[in-house]
Design a protein around this motif. Structure first.
Motif, PDB file in Angstrom:
ATOM      1  N   MET A 131       0.765  -0.407  -4.224  1.00 14.85           N
ATOM      2  CA  MET A 131       1.171   0.318  -3.022  1.00 14.85           C
ATOM      3  C   MET A 131       0.100   0.150  -1.959  1.00 14.85           C
ATOM      4  N   SER A 132       0.509   0.050  -0.716  1.00 13.10           N
ATOM      5  CA  SER A 132      -0.429  -0.115   0.374  1.00 13.10           C
ATOM      6  C   SER A 132      -0.351   1.080   1.287  1.00 13.10           C
ATOM      7  N   GLY A 133      -1.470   1.525   1.766  1.00 14.35           N
ATOM      8  CA  GLY A 133      -1.518   2.662   2.668  1.00 14.35           C
ATOM      9  C   GLY A 133      -1.422   2.222   4.101  1.00 14.35           C
ATOM     10  N   SER A 134      -1.426   3.199   5.030  1.00 13.38           N
ATOM     11  CA  SER A 134      -1.336   2.886   6.440  1.00 13.38           C
ATOM     12  C   SER A 134      -2.604   2.217   6.948  1.00 13.38           C
ATOM     13  N   HIS A 135      -3.680   2.225   6.152  1.00 11.61           N
ATOM     14  CA  HIS A 135      -4.922   1.540   6.519  1.00 11.61           C
ATOM     15  C   HIS A 135      -4.932   0.110   5.988  1.00 11.61           C
ATOM     16  N   PHE A 136      -3.835  -0.377   5.456  1.00 10.52           N
ATOM     17  CA  PHE A 136      -3.685  -1.722   4.913  1.00 10.52           C
ATOM     18  C   PHE A 136      -4.690  -1.997   3.808  1.00 10.52           C
ATOM     19  N   ARG A 137      -4.897  -1.026   2.975  1.00  9.22           N
ATOM     20  CA  ARG A 137      -5.703  -1.167   1.775  1.00  9.22           C
ATOM     21  C   ARG A 137      -4.920  -0.564   0.616  1.00  9.22           C
ATOM     22  N   ARG A 138      -5.042  -1.192  -0.509  1.00  6.27           N
ATOM     23  CA  ARG A 138      -4.356  -0.655  -1.686  1.00  6.27           C
ATOM     24  C   ARG A 138      -4.930   0.706  -2.039  1.00  6.27           C
ATOM     25  N   VAL A 139      -4.046   1.634  -2.366  1.00  7.37           N
ATOM     26  CA  VAL A 139      -4.482   2.972  -2.767  1.00  7.37           C
ATOM     27  C   VAL A 139      -3.970   3.342  -4.155  1.00  7.37           C
ATOM     28  N   GLY A 140      -3.265   2.438  -4.823  1.00  2.00           N
ATOM     29  CA  GLY A 140      -2.751   2.740  -6.153  1.00  2.00           C
ATOM     30  C   GLY A 140      -1.813   1.658  -6.620  1.00  2.00           C
ATOM     31  N   ALA A 141      -1.163   1.911  -7.741  1.00  5.94           N
ATOM     32  CA  ALA A 141      -0.230   0.950  -8.327  1.00  5.94           C
ATOM     33  C   ALA A 141       0.892   1.710  -9.018  1.00  5.94           C
ATOM     34  N   ALA A 142       2.063   1.091  -9.092  1.00  6.37           N
ATOM     35  CA  ALA A 142       3.218   1.696  -9.754  1.00  6.37           C
ATOM     36  C   ALA A 142       4.087   0.590 -10.325  1.00  6.37           C
ATOM     37  N   ARG A 143       4.717   0.873 -11.459  1.00  5.83           N
ATOM     38  CA  ARG A 143       5.651  -0.079 -12.048  1.00  5.83           C
ATOM     39  C   ARG A 143       6.930  -0.128 -11.214  1.00  5.83           C
ATOM     40  N   PRO A 144       7.642  -1.258 -11.267  1.00  8.35           N
ATOM     41  CA  PRO A 144       8.930  -1.329 -10.556  1.00  8.35           C
ATOM     42  C   PRO A 144       9.899  -0.235 -10.978  1.00  8.35           C
ATOM     43  N   SER A 145       9.942   0.087 -12.276  1.00 12.25           N
ATOM     44  CA  SER A 145      10.854   1.134 -12.738  1.00 12.25           C
ATOM     45  C   SER A 145      10.444   2.496 -12.192  1.00 12.25           C
ATOM     46  N   HIS A 146       9.144   2.704 -11.972  1.00 13.26           N
ATOM     47  CA  HIS A 146       8.665   3.962 -11.397  1.00 13.26           C
ATOM     48  C   HIS A 146       9.201   4.132  -9.983  1.00 13.26           C
ATOM     49  N   LEU A 147       9.275   3.025  -9.235  1.00  7.18           N
ATOM     50  CA  LEU A 147       9.776   3.074  -7.866  1.00  7.18           C
ATOM     51  C   LEU A 147      11.293   3.218  -7.812  1.00  7.18           C
ATOM     52  N   MET A 148      11.961   3.089  -8.954  1.00 10.67           N
ATOM     53  CA  MET A 148      13.406   3.242  -8.995  1.00 10.67           C
ATOM     54  C   MET A 148      13.817   4.633  -9.438  1.00 10.67           C
TER      55      MET A 148
ATOM     56  N   GLN B 169      -4.015  -8.420  -0.800  1.00  8.98           N
ATOM     57  CA  GLN B 169      -4.269  -6.982  -0.762  1.00  8.98           C
ATOM     58  C   GLN B 169      -3.343  -6.274   0.225  1.00  8.98           C
ATOM     59  N   ALA B 170      -2.883  -6.991   1.239  1.00 10.35           N
ATOM     60  CA  ALA B 170      -2.027  -6.368   2.253  1.00 10.35           C
ATOM     61  C   ALA B 170      -0.572  -6.278   1.830  1.00 10.35           C
ATOM     62  N   VAL B 171      -0.204  -6.921   0.715  1.00 11.50           N
ATOM     63  CA  VAL B 171       1.185  -6.921   0.251  1.00 11.50           C
ATOM     64  C   VAL B 171       1.396  -5.760  -0.711  1.00 11.50           C
ATOM     65  N   GLY B 172       2.460  -5.029  -0.513  1.00 12.49           N
ATOM     66  CA  GLY B 172       2.775  -3.935  -1.415  1.00 12.49           C
ATOM     67  C   GLY B 172       3.807  -3.003  -0.821  1.00 12.49           C
ATOM     68  N   VAL B 173       4.065  -1.927  -1.507  1.00 12.04           N
ATOM     69  CA  VAL B 173       5.014  -0.922  -1.027  1.00 12.04           C
ATOM     70  C   VAL B 173       4.298  -0.029  -0.010  1.00 12.04           C
ATOM     71  N   PRO B 174       4.788   0.065   1.206  1.00 10.48           N
ATOM     72  CA  PRO B 174       4.085   0.838   2.244  1.00 10.48           C
ATOM     73  C   PRO B 174       4.216   2.344   2.016  1.00 10.48           C
ATOM     74  N   VAL B 175       3.097   3.034   2.148  1.00 14.98           N
ATOM     75  CA  VAL B 175       3.070   4.485   1.989  1.00 14.98           C
ATOM     76  C   VAL B 175       2.234   5.082   3.112  1.00 14.98           C
ATOM     77  N   THR B 176       2.356   6.381   3.286  1.00 20.00           N
ATOM     78  CA  THR B 176       1.562   7.105   4.268  1.00 20.00           C
ATOM     79  C   THR B 176       1.127   8.424   3.656  1.00 20.00           C
ATOM     80  N   PRO B 177      -0.060   8.921   3.987  1.00 21.59           N
ATOM     81  CA  PRO B 177      -0.483  10.213   3.425  1.00 21.59           C
ATOM     82  C   PRO B 177       0.503  11.321   3.785  1.00 21.59           C
ATOM     83  N   PHE B 178       0.865  12.109   2.800  1.00 19.02           N
ATOM     84  CA  PHE B 178       1.765  13.241   3.022  1.00 19.02           C
ATOM     85  C   PHE B 178       1.614  14.203   1.843  1.00 19.02           C
ATOM     86  N   PRO B 179       1.474  15.505   2.104  1.00 16.26           N
ATOM     87  CA  PRO B 179       1.400  16.157   3.406  1.00 16.26           C
ATOM     88  C   PRO B 179       0.185  15.679   4.209  1.00 16.26           C
TER      89      PRO B 179
END
Length: 631
Positions: free
Chosen positions: A1-18, A95-105
């Protein structure tokens, strides 16, 4: 997963994202939480092999999207991923490739001084300096030496229409108004602990106003909350017409903040007419008039339609009529019929001659042991299978329920049409069982006069009625979606076998899945597929298919029925039968004897009852299983 700062902040399996945390869901990271952004933000540029080719699933997705008035798709895409992101942390392109995420809350609290502020306020700094340890990404507060950690303020607002918003801390502290001392006052959040409920005090540093978060909880607390703004945080947008639902306080990470809406199907060997539905979809404008053999015979004489000679006329006409029916709705005109994914699977699995093996599917018949012939007419090893899964939307607060499809408001995955939805695929193996149709048909006839089965039917009606939305108008059929007597018997047997296989052979029951093929008198299906389809190696080592061979399977079935006759919760479990006003959808079944994990059961541990397979003191005539196999 990639954050809004274009750095990886974690990882998840494809099934987790489903199934656990896909588009619109919150994912808890070690130091803060993130929200998976909408499909507009996903980027597959420069990637290859991300398209999942499964025409049946694509057609089913389009049919379901049509039900909800959404745009059609042309592709199923896996989550963006680039090889080298783990092994080459300095490969910035990977490193810039991944599922885009943003901090929330996007409100954070300092763990040292309790200051509460938004991410964009400048009070906190984002630290993610080591590309090899993305899980160490964090926000810090420069309030003392060492820069203590800033954690997410865990309160959010949601509504039954699927909206998600930040908690309005400043207006809430000031009783709905603003601070008289500063337009953007500094706040503090202090957690007092306790074991009753949330006991968190919010304080305005500027004017000294204080308020406890308990004032926003429960039915009474909703009066202290503003109206829902209609915000879709994952899309960065608001509903144009606003929202008429009440906002509800929810702690980030609550289990009901996100429920996936998914479809899955098995990849089957290509059939003679499999390409016809895709042809009709792609060329609907020019083929929609072929509704009879006469029209077909006329068009094939025209040169531009000469390609139709390569397709079976009856299959083409049937596909055109089915496509027209789907576009116009059912005969009642109330809704478009969802795609039938199980019928083609049943046709292949139960065919007299198994299809030729492919890289995705291999089926081998097994001789049915003499002792099991009174129960099973066919046993087959599914030596290879591929399951494709697609995410078409999600709901909040109310889970999508096949028994009550009107419950829950589907939320879209993108603001505008993208032409694709997220998908994943897994490979595995399985065992296909076909029960004797005459045995099941005779049992269904007996069950028509059974008081125990009548109790199940009445409970289903209560279940649907109790969950009827007040927003629905018009005719309401409480028995819509009743799966029938066949399904209860097959589903119960499936659960019993899954639990025995897990105990006997060391398979984790959560690694097993089921598909029930239960028809009716007009379409007498009587099949069960128990299979492994998980993204790790446990589902592909051949351990499950070997159980279908002699003498293993006979021993497993006998142990299954022997264990079904007893439960450590008996007699409470054995005597359980749904009665008014209760609306649970199971009889003699509990976590000790029949329930399995949510990832295993296709109906949420509903429609289960041991009394229909083994005698539990009731009328033995209601038992499906032949007497020779009973313990």
């Amino acid at each position: 997963m990639s954050g809004s700062h274009f750095r990886r902040v974690g990882a998840a399996r494809p099934s987790h994202l489903m199934f656990t945390a896909g588009v619109g869901a919150l994912i808890d990271l070690p130091n803060f939480s993130v929200l998976v952004k909408g499909l507009e933000s996903w980027n597959h540029t420069g990637l290859t092999d991300y398209v999942i080719d499964e025409p049946r699933l694509r057609t089913a997705v389009n049919r379901s999207l049509q039900l909800y008035g959404r745009s059609q798709i042309t592709e199923l895409r896996a989550a963006p991923w680039a090889e080298g992101a783990d092994s080459s942390p300095k490969d910035w392109a990977a490193q810039a490739v991944g599922v885009p995420v943003t901090p929330f809350p996007q409100w954070l609290r300092c763990s040292a001084c309790n200051e509460l502020a938004a991410v964009d306020s400048g009070a906190f700094a984002f630290v993610n300096n080591n590309p090899r340890t993305p899980h160490e990404a964090k926000f810090v507060h420069d309030c003392k030496p060492g820069k203590p950690l800033a954690v997410a303020a865990r309160f959010t607002l949601v509504c039954t229409a699927g909206h998600l918003d930040e908690f309005p801390y400043i207006p809430f502290v000031h009783g709905g108004g603003s601070c008289p001392k500063a337009p953007r006052p500094r706040l503090r959040m202090k957690d007092h602990g306790g074991n009753q409920a949330a006991n968190v005090t919010l304080e305005c540093v500027g004017c000294g106003a204080k308020r406890n978060i308990r004032d926003a909880m429960g039915e009474r607390g909703r009066r202290n909350l503003p109206a829902c703004r209609g915000r879709h945080a994952h899309l960065g947008s608001f509903e144009s017409g606003g929202c008429d639902q009440d906002a509800i306080l929810m702690v980030a990470g609550a289990s009901n903040q996100w429920f996936p809406m998914t479809l899955s199907t098995l990849a089957l060997p290509p059939g003679e007419n499999d390409a016809v539905p895709d042809l009709v979809e792609e060329r609907w404008a020019e083929l929609q008039g072929i509704t009879s053999r006469d029209k077909y015979d006329f068009l094939v004489t025209i040169p531009q339609f000469g390609y139709l000679k390569d397709y079976d006329p009856d299959a083409l006409i049937a596909a055109v009529n089915a496509r027209a029916a789907a576009e116009n709705g059912e005969v009642t005109g109330t809704a478009v019929a969802p795609a039938d994914l199980l019928s083609p699977e049943w046709t292949v699995l139960s065919a007299v001659r198994p299809p030729e093996a492919t890289d995705d599917f291999a089926l081998a018949p097994v001789t049915v042991p003499d002792a099991l012939k009174p129960l099973f007419s066919d046993i087959r090893q599914v030596e290879r299978l591929r399951e494709a899964r697609a995410l078409i939307g999600f709901t909040r607060l109310d889970a999508p329920d096949p028994e009550s499809p009107e419950i829950g408001t589907p939320v879209r995955l993108s603001r505008t049409a993208q032409g694709w939805v997220p998908a994943s695929e897994v490979r595995g193996e399985g065992i296909f069982l076909r029960l004797r149709e005459d045995l099941v048909a005779d049992w269904v006839t007996r069950m028509e006069k059974s008081s125990q089965m009548a109790a199940h039917r009445e409970a289903f009606g209560r279940f649907r009625t109790n969950r009827k939305s007040d927003r629905l108008t018009g005719h309401f059929d409480p028995m819509r979606g009743w799966p029938g007597e066949r399904y209860i018997a097959l589903h119960t047997l499936s659960h019993l076998l899954i639990r025995t296989i897990a105990l006997e052979c060391g398979y984790n029951s959560a690694s097993l899945s089921e598909r029930i093929y239960a028809g009716d008198d007009a379409d007498p299906r009587t099949g069960i597929l128990i299979y492994t389809a998980v993204p790790d190696s446990e589902g592909t080592l051949g351990g499950l298919v070997s159980l279908a061979e002699e003498p293993h399977f006979e021993r497993i079935v006998r142990r299954t029925l022997r264990d079904a006759a007893h439960c450590s919760s008996d007699p409470l479990c054995a005597e359980r039968l749904p009665k008014a006003p209760a609306d649970y959808l199971h009889g003699a079944a509990c976590h000790v004897c029949l329930f399995v994990s949510e990832t295993t059961c296709e109906r949420g541990n509903r429609f289960l009852d041991r009394r229909f397979l083994v005698a539990l003191g009731d009328d033995p005539g209601q038992v499906l299983t032949p007497g020779g196999l009973l313990p």
